[in-house]
Design a protein around this motif. Structure first.
Motif, PDB file in Angstrom:
ATOM      1  N   UNK A 125      39.155 -21.602  43.910  1.00  0.00           N
ATOM      2  CA  UNK A 125      39.851 -20.363  44.246  1.00  0.00           C
ATOM      3  C   UNK A 125      40.995 -20.037  43.291  1.00  0.00           C
ATOM      4  N   UNK A 126      41.789 -21.042  42.932  1.00  0.00           N
ATOM      5  CA  UNK A 126      42.962 -20.780  42.091  1.00  0.00           C
ATOM      6  C   UNK A 126      42.602 -20.074  40.779  1.00  0.00           C
ATOM      7  N   UNK A 127      41.611 -20.566  40.029  1.00  0.00           N
ATOM      8  CA  UNK A 127      41.258 -19.862  38.789  1.00  0.00           C
ATOM      9  C   UNK A 127      40.766 -18.439  39.023  1.00  0.00           C
ATOM     10  N   UNK A 128      40.044 -18.212  40.132  1.00  0.00           N
ATOM     11  CA  UNK A 128      39.547 -16.865  40.423  1.00  0.00           C
ATOM     12  C   UNK A 128      40.710 -15.898  40.621  1.00  0.00           C
ATOM     13  N   UNK A 129      41.750 -16.354  41.333  1.00  0.00           N
ATOM     14  CA  UNK A 129      42.930 -15.508  41.524  1.00  0.00           C
ATOM     15  C   UNK A 129      43.615 -15.221  40.200  1.00  0.00           C
ATOM     16  N   UNK A 134      43.271 -10.694  34.580  1.00  0.00           N
ATOM     17  CA  UNK A 134      42.760 -10.440  33.237  1.00  0.00           C
ATOM     18  C   UNK A 134      41.967  -9.135  33.211  1.00  0.00           C
ATOM     19  N   UNK A 135      41.656  -8.617  32.029  1.00  0.00           N
ATOM     20  CA  UNK A 135      40.795  -7.436  31.923  1.00  0.00           C
ATOM     21  C   UNK A 135      39.477  -7.654  32.656  1.00  0.00           C
ATOM     22  N   UNK A 140      35.257 -11.015  34.988  1.00  0.00           N
ATOM     23  CA  UNK A 140      33.919 -11.204  35.558  1.00  0.00           C
ATOM     24  C   UNK A 140      33.198 -12.356  34.883  1.00  0.00           C
ATOM     25  N   UNK A 141      33.278 -12.412  33.558  1.00  0.00           N
ATOM     26  CA  UNK A 141      32.595 -13.471  32.807  1.00  0.00           C
ATOM     27  C   UNK A 141      33.134 -14.852  33.188  1.00  0.00           C
ATOM     28  N   UNK A 142      34.456 -14.970  33.250  1.00  0.00           N
ATOM     29  CA  UNK A 142      35.059 -16.258  33.589  1.00  0.00           C
ATOM     30  C   UNK A 142      34.774 -16.638  35.039  1.00  0.00           C
ATOM     31  N   UNK A 148      29.409 -20.940  38.751  1.00  0.00           N
ATOM     32  CA  UNK A 148      28.276 -21.798  38.391  1.00  0.00           C
ATOM     33  C   UNK A 148      28.724 -23.256  38.271  1.00  0.00           C
ATOM     34  N   UNK A 149      29.824 -23.456  37.556  1.00  0.00           N
ATOM     35  CA  UNK A 149      30.351 -24.821  37.397  1.00  0.00           C
ATOM     36  C   UNK A 149      30.728 -25.403  38.760  1.00  0.00           C
ATOM     37  N   UNK A 150      31.359 -24.574  39.602  1.00  0.00           N
ATOM     38  CA  UNK A 150      31.769 -25.039  40.923  1.00  0.00           C
ATOM     39  C   UNK A 150      30.592 -25.467  41.778  1.00  0.00           C
ATOM     40  N   UNK A 151      29.501 -24.705  41.712  1.00  0.00           N
ATOM     41  CA  UNK A 151      28.305 -25.044  42.488  1.00  0.00           C
ATOM     42  C   UNK A 151      27.727 -26.375  42.015  1.00  0.00           C
TER      43      UNK A 151
END
Length: 264
Positions: A125-129, A134-135, A140-142, A148-151
């Protein structure tokens, strides 16, 4: 921990894994048994899901505040159902029936379970926030990459949670990674069984929208909302239950080191 000898490695390599049909049948059988034998904990989880959906219904529709509150609601819900997860693991694996809903039944067990839940939740969650600042294209890309990495990480570590719940001597991240090695697609395929109730949700929502339109209902908006939330909460409770019982069975099918069987 000692390495497996040649015969053990060969036995594990050629182990017969359950078919997807067997996984499906086992998942639903275990789900019904869990809901039947853990009625009070299941009711608590239903109320947690209901409160979560109700809170989301009144969140700001967009904007940074709405996104932050949505994450907060999801966080509270994720941690609130931990006793239910532990109860199901202990029922399926050990046959223990839990009649209460407590975070203090076994402090060390619950603490470890919460700690690992928090670690994976924060890592996701932290990185998503942060990416939200960001632009849009880069965000969206990140975010997709992170999901995917989290899964992948979650599926590789998934056997750790039932091991902690049943106080297995081999309950460690290292052992969970070792046991899931070479079984990623089997784990992913089995976990998809837990998503099947969502098909019912989509069909029901389509039917609900159609009914609301053709009936031209004007004065029962809140009643419809509460009924819809109750329905979604029931489906959510079943989905959570099914996903947990699948993990419990995966622990039994492919768990070896996490059970302590590989210890010296």
């Amino acid at each position: 921990m000692k390495l497996l000898d040649g015969s053990a490695v060969m036995a594990r390599e050629f182990m017969m894994k359950p078919s997807i049909l067997f996984v499906l049948r086992s998942a639903w059988s275990d789900t019904l048994a869990s809901l039947s034998q853990l009625q009070y904990p299941a009711l608590v989880v239903f109320l947690i899901c209901f409160a979560e959906q109700l809170a989301r219904a009144f969140l700001p529709p967009d904007g940074r505040l709405g996104e932050t509150l949505d994450v907060l609601v999801g966080t509270v819900s994720t941690f609130a159902i931990v006793p239910y997860q532990i109860a199901i693991y202990r029922l399926i694996i050990l046959g223990d029936v839990t009649t209460n809903y407590s975070f203090t039944a076994n402090t060390n067990r619950v603490r470890r379970f919460l700690a690992w839940t928090a670690a994976l939740w924060i890592a996701t969650i932290a990185p998503i926030l942060i990416f939200g600042l960001l632009p849009i294209g880069l965000s969206v890309a990140l975010t997709v990459t992170l999901v995917v990495v989290g899964i992948v990480v979650l599926l590789r570590l998934i056997l750790l949670f039932p091991a902690i719940a049943v106080d297995a001597t081999g309950a460690s991240a290292t052992n969970a990674l070792a046991d899931s090695n070479g079984h990623f697609w089997f784990i992913a395929r089995s976990m998809l069984v837990a998503c099947l109730p969502m098909v019912v949700v989509f069909v029901a929502l389509i039917a609900w929208v159609w009914f609301a339109c053709v009936s031209n209902i004007r004065n029962a908006d809140m009643g419809q909302t509460l009924i819809g939330i109750a329905f979604l909460s029931a489906i959510g409770t079943v989905t959570v239950t099914t996903s947990i019982v699948v993990v419990a069975r995966l622990y039994e099918w492919i768990g070896e080191r996490v059970k302590g069987m590989g210890d010296s």
